[in-house]
Design a protein around this motif. Structure first.
Motif, PDB file in Angstrom:
ATOM      1  N   ASP A  35       0.745  -1.089   0.148  1.00  0.00           N
ATOM      2  CA  ASP A  35       0.025  -0.140   0.099  1.00  0.00           C
ATOM      3  C   ASP A  35       0.759   1.414  -0.015  1.00  0.00           C
ATOM      4  O   ASP A  35       0.380   2.091  -0.637  1.00  0.00           O
ATOM      5  CB  ASP A  35      -0.777   0.086   1.350  1.00  0.00           C
ATOM      6  N   LEU A  36       1.979   1.284   0.606  1.00  0.00           N
ATOM      7  CA  LEU A  36       2.844   2.372   0.634  1.00  0.00           C
ATOM      8  C   LEU A  36       4.188   2.172  -0.041  1.00  0.00           C
ATOM      9  O   LEU A  36       4.544   1.035  -0.420  1.00  0.00           O
ATOM     10  CB  LEU A  36       3.169   2.865   2.379  1.00  0.00           C
ATOM     11  N   GLN A  37       5.093   3.040   0.056  1.00  0.00           N
ATOM     12  CA  GLN A  37       6.278   2.810  -0.803  1.00  0.00           C
ATOM     13  C   GLN A  37       7.153   1.733  -0.072  1.00  0.00           C
ATOM     14  O   GLN A  37       7.218   1.576   0.995  1.00  0.00           O
ATOM     15  CB  GLN A  37       7.128   4.160  -0.387  1.00  0.00           C
ATOM     16  N   VAL A  38       7.522   1.074  -1.409  1.00  0.00           N
ATOM     17  CA  VAL A  38       8.402  -0.408  -0.983  1.00  0.00           C
ATOM     18  C   VAL A  38       9.829   0.262  -0.547  1.00  0.00           C
ATOM     19  O   VAL A  38      10.310   1.025  -1.261  1.00  0.00           O
ATOM     20  CB  VAL A  38       8.625  -1.109  -2.292  1.00  0.00           C
ATOM     21  N   THR A  39      10.271  -0.105   0.571  1.00  0.00           N
ATOM     22  CA  THR A  39      11.676   0.311   1.144  1.00  0.00           C
ATOM     23  C   THR A  39      12.907  -0.564   0.769  1.00  0.00           C
ATOM     24  O   THR A  39      13.958  -0.208   0.753  1.00  0.00           O
ATOM     25  CB  THR A  39      11.549   0.591   2.553  1.00  0.00           C
ATOM     26  N   SER A  40      12.679  -1.877   0.386  1.00  0.00           N
ATOM     27  CA  SER A  40      13.879  -2.852   0.257  1.00  0.00           C
ATOM     28  C   SER A  40      13.271  -4.026  -0.537  1.00  0.00           C
ATOM     29  O   SER A  40      12.142  -4.577  -0.393  1.00  0.00           O
ATOM     30  CB  SER A  40      14.571  -3.236   1.527  1.00  0.00           C
ATOM     31  N   ILE A  41      14.103  -4.477  -1.485  1.00  0.00           N
ATOM     32  CA  ILE A  41      13.599  -5.712  -1.969  1.00  0.00           C
ATOM     33  C   ILE A  41      14.995  -6.737  -1.964  1.00  0.00           C
ATOM     34  O   ILE A  41      16.019  -6.166  -1.928  1.00  0.00           O
ATOM     35  CB  ILE A  41      13.511  -5.330  -3.499  1.00  0.00           C
ATOM     36  N   ASP A  42      14.947  -7.966  -1.817  1.00  0.00           N
ATOM     37  CA  ASP A  42      15.883  -8.961  -1.676  1.00  0.00           C
ATOM     38  C   ASP A  42      15.510 -10.045  -2.747  1.00  0.00           C
ATOM     39  O   ASP A  42      14.377 -10.665  -2.570  1.00  0.00           O
ATOM     40  CB  ASP A  42      16.442  -9.439  -0.387  1.00  0.00           C
ATOM     41  N   TRP A  43      16.435 -10.678  -3.603  1.00  0.00           N
ATOM     42  CA  TRP A  43      16.080 -11.699  -4.411  1.00  0.00           C
ATOM     43  C   TRP A  43      16.999 -12.906  -4.267  1.00  0.00           C
ATOM     44  O   TRP A  43      18.226 -12.945  -3.871  1.00  0.00           O
ATOM     45  CB  TRP A  43      16.548 -11.343  -6.117  1.00  0.00           C
ATOM     46  N   ALA A  44      16.298 -14.118  -3.540  1.00  0.00           N
ATOM     47  CA  ALA A  44      17.105 -15.050  -3.403  1.00  0.00           C
ATOM     48  C   ALA A  44      17.506 -16.187  -4.491  1.00  0.00           C
ATOM     49  O   ALA A  44      16.510 -16.553  -5.287  1.00  0.00           O
ATOM     50  CB  ALA A  44      16.125 -15.975  -2.389  1.00  0.00           C
ATOM     51  N   PRO A  45      18.755 -16.296  -5.026  1.00  0.00           N
ATOM     52  CA  PRO A  45      19.073 -16.660  -6.344  1.00  0.00           C
ATOM     53  C   PRO A  45      18.875 -18.079  -6.509  1.00  0.00           C
ATOM     54  O   PRO A  45      18.639 -18.583  -7.560  1.00  0.00           O
ATOM     55  CB  PRO A  45      20.612 -16.474  -6.208  1.00  0.00           C
ATOM     56  N   GLN A  46      18.858 -19.118  -5.368  1.00  0.00           N
ATOM     57  CA  GLN A  46      18.971 -20.383  -5.676  1.00  0.00           C
ATOM     58  C   GLN A  46      17.395 -20.808  -5.562  1.00  0.00           C
ATOM     59  O   GLN A  46      16.903 -21.749  -6.541  1.00  0.00           O
ATOM     60  CB  GLN A  46      19.388 -21.323  -4.371  1.00  0.00           C
ATOM     61  N   THR A  47      16.658 -20.368  -4.794  1.00  0.00           N
ATOM     62  CA  THR A  47      15.357 -20.644  -4.621  1.00  0.00           C
ATOM     63  C   THR A  47      14.148 -19.741  -5.502  1.00  0.00           C
ATOM     64  O   THR A  47      13.241 -19.943  -5.596  1.00  0.00           O
ATOM     65  CB  THR A  47      14.659 -20.653  -3.227  1.00  0.00           C
TER      66      THR A  47
END
Lengths: 154, 383
Positions: free
Chosen positions: B54-66
């Motif tokens: 609903d509000l601004q996204v502050t952080s993203i992380d991508w798990a490479p294996q899964t």
């Protein structure tokens, strides 16, 4: 009106505690006496004409914390005395002998002095400022702004 | 350091993450956009838009294996996103925080992640089989302010956190049933949940903007603070090396090898830091006190020479010209990029807010980095 005297902040678990002030065990008199001794050795160094040594002593272990108001005022005066006594042509060579930490402390005193133009000689401070920033870069200014160990000598 | 790939977006990039051939960014809104590499070879194409927050996204992380994404936002929520071949499906995480989430990071084994927040705690999240959703345990003590950054130790248990109370702390985030008992390390032997293994501070206070464990062993911890400093702690010997830089504050730091760090921030360029005594430290049995130094700016510019620094007079003329043209802008164009600084030849034209090493599942030190910043640029660098 006795309820007005209750320190309601003390009852709040989340109140801000200045860790730096809370940690000191020394009394104001002790710290002031320490700075007095320092002032003495700075004077001796200055009378011998060794302003480099005087500056090192003046910048070592500066007092911080609200309760040490008097000691801070005295230490501020000691640093300013050294800065005033140095010929403007010698400033660069003296600054080169300072450690990065001493540079940051010196910058703090310079900004403190510039904030009180009635008490201190701003012309001298500005020429020191120029040389200090030449060595320490913008990082030194940022550190003066960010540090919570503030000089409160006025 | 060469730039392998860069893309300019018409908005500030608040967060970014990479997978092998895809990148995901947050365009400073409540949305998360996933871009794929253009088949023609150049540029990126928008593939998916994830709009559950609903509000601004502050952080993203991508798990490479899964191949799972985790995002967190100012709306106090975090979502884990799974790709089913056609769409990205969100799973809500039971965070139990009452302030914005600020930072999220998958653990190395990708079975846990940690969410930092403004409610003075870190939510360590793991998958609860019973409820079929992600549940969390809180690391609370002794944090007294917003947590701004996190990093996981390679052993999947220890978690470093930097916060606005000007401290860096190393916690144990051991979850019974998820983790194996970790081997003893320099950080401690017995590690029940919420053990505080270490606490450090910046030389001149200031918020802690980024933390990173050393890549192979995790025996050293680096962090950068708002006092323009970079510090590296070695708990094995109890020593801390601190660099008081000449530059503006750094906002992100990542290890390039055990003796090299890359950091970026308000100076708009990634910078290299190096351990001075690297050789003596690895060869002798009694290594000297660690010492780090600033080496160089890694952005060589697309040309060779940097434009000369703007003098007081030219700045004065610029403002006078703006005044005579009745311009309101303060030297910023539509993308928010400042035109005063830095040189037009630099890759980033404004503060770099995020810098990530592209491990892509390998334990070896990173040779590629990605950066993103307020100028809307996302760049990949080869080291």
């Amino acid at each position: 009106m006795s309820h007005r005297q209750i320190d309601i902040d003390a009852l709040n678990d989340d109140r801000y505690v200045d860790e730096f002030e809370a940690l000191t065990t020394k009394t104001a008199e002790e710290v002031e006496a320490q700075v007095q001794t320092k002032a003495g050795s700075v004077r001796t160094a200055l009378s011998r004409g060794n302003s480099e040594e005087a500056l090192h002593i003046a910048l070592s272990d500066p007092p911080y914390g609200k309760q040490f108001h008097g000691a801070q005022k005295l230490n501020g005066q000691v640093v300013m005395d050294v800065l005033n006594s140095v010929k403007s042509s010698d400033i660069s060579s003296i600054i080169k002998t300072l450690s990065p930490q001493e540079i940051d402390t010196l910058a703090k005193y310079i900004y403190h002095g510039l904030a009180h133009p009635a008490t201190y000689n701003c012309g001298v401070l500005l020429s020191w400022h120029e040389k200090v920033i030449e060595v320490g870069g913008l990082g030194t200014i940022v550190r003066v702004l960010s540090d919570n160990k503030v000089i409160r000598a006025q | 350091m060469a730039v392998l790939n860069q893309h300019l977006f018409p908005f500030c990039v608040t967060a970014h993450a990479f997978n092998s051939d895809q990148s995901t960014i947050c365009p400073n809104t409540n949305e998360v956009q996933i871009y794929g590499k253009n088949p023609n070879g150049s540029g990126w194409e928008l593939e998916y838009t994830l709009s559950e927050h609903d509000l601004q996204v502050t952080s993203i992380d991508w798990a490479p294996q899964t191949n799972r994404l985790v995002t967190c936002s100012q709306d106090k929520n975090a979502y884990v996103w799974n790709f089913d071949g056609q769409t990205w499906k969100p799973t809500l995480v039971h965070l139990r925080i009452n302030r914005a989430a600020t930072f999220v990071k998958w653990s190395p084994r990708e079975d846990k992640f940690a969410v930092a927040s403004g409610s003075r705690c870190i939510a360590v999240c793991y998958f609860g089989e019973d409820n079929d959703w992600w549940v969390s345990k809180h690391l609370k003590k002794p944090i007294t302010s917003t947590v701004l950054c996190l990093d996981w130790h390679p052993n999947n248990v220890l978690l470093a956190a930097g916060s606005a109370d000007m401290k860096v702390r190393v916690f144990s985030a051991f979850i019974k049933g998820v983790d194996q008992k970790p081997a003893a390390s320099v950080w401690g032997e017995k590690l029940p949940f919420n053990t505080v293994c270490a606490e450090y501070a910046n030389p001149n206070s200031g918020w802690v903007h980024s933390v990173a464990f050393s890549p192979t062993t995790g025996d050293a911890l680096a962090w950068v603070g708002h006092d323009s400093s970079l510090s590296v702690a070695y708990p094995g010997s109890g020593q801390v090396a601190q660099v008081r830089t000449r530059q503006l504050p750094l906002l992100a730091v990542a290890w390039a090898s055990d003796t090299q760090l890359v950091a970026a921030g308000h100076d708009c360029t990634p910078m290299l830091f190096e351990r001075v005594d690297a050789e003596a430290a690895t060869n002798s049995t009694n290594p000297p006190a660690p010492e780090w130094k600033w080496v160089k700016s890694l952005d060589q510019g697309q040309g060779t020479a940097r434009a000369p620094k703007m003098s007081t007079n030219s700045a004065f003329n610029m403002f006078r010209k703006m005044d005579s043209n009745a311009q309101k802008s303060t030297g910023q164009d539509e993308t928010g990029a400042a035109s005063l600084q830095p040189s037009a030849k630099n890759v980033h034209q404004n503060t770099i807010t995020s810098l990530k090493s592209l491990h892509l599942g390998t334990a070896s030190p990173a040779s590629e980095f990605s950066t993103s910043g307020l100028d809307g640029k996302v760049a990949v660098w080869a080291f």
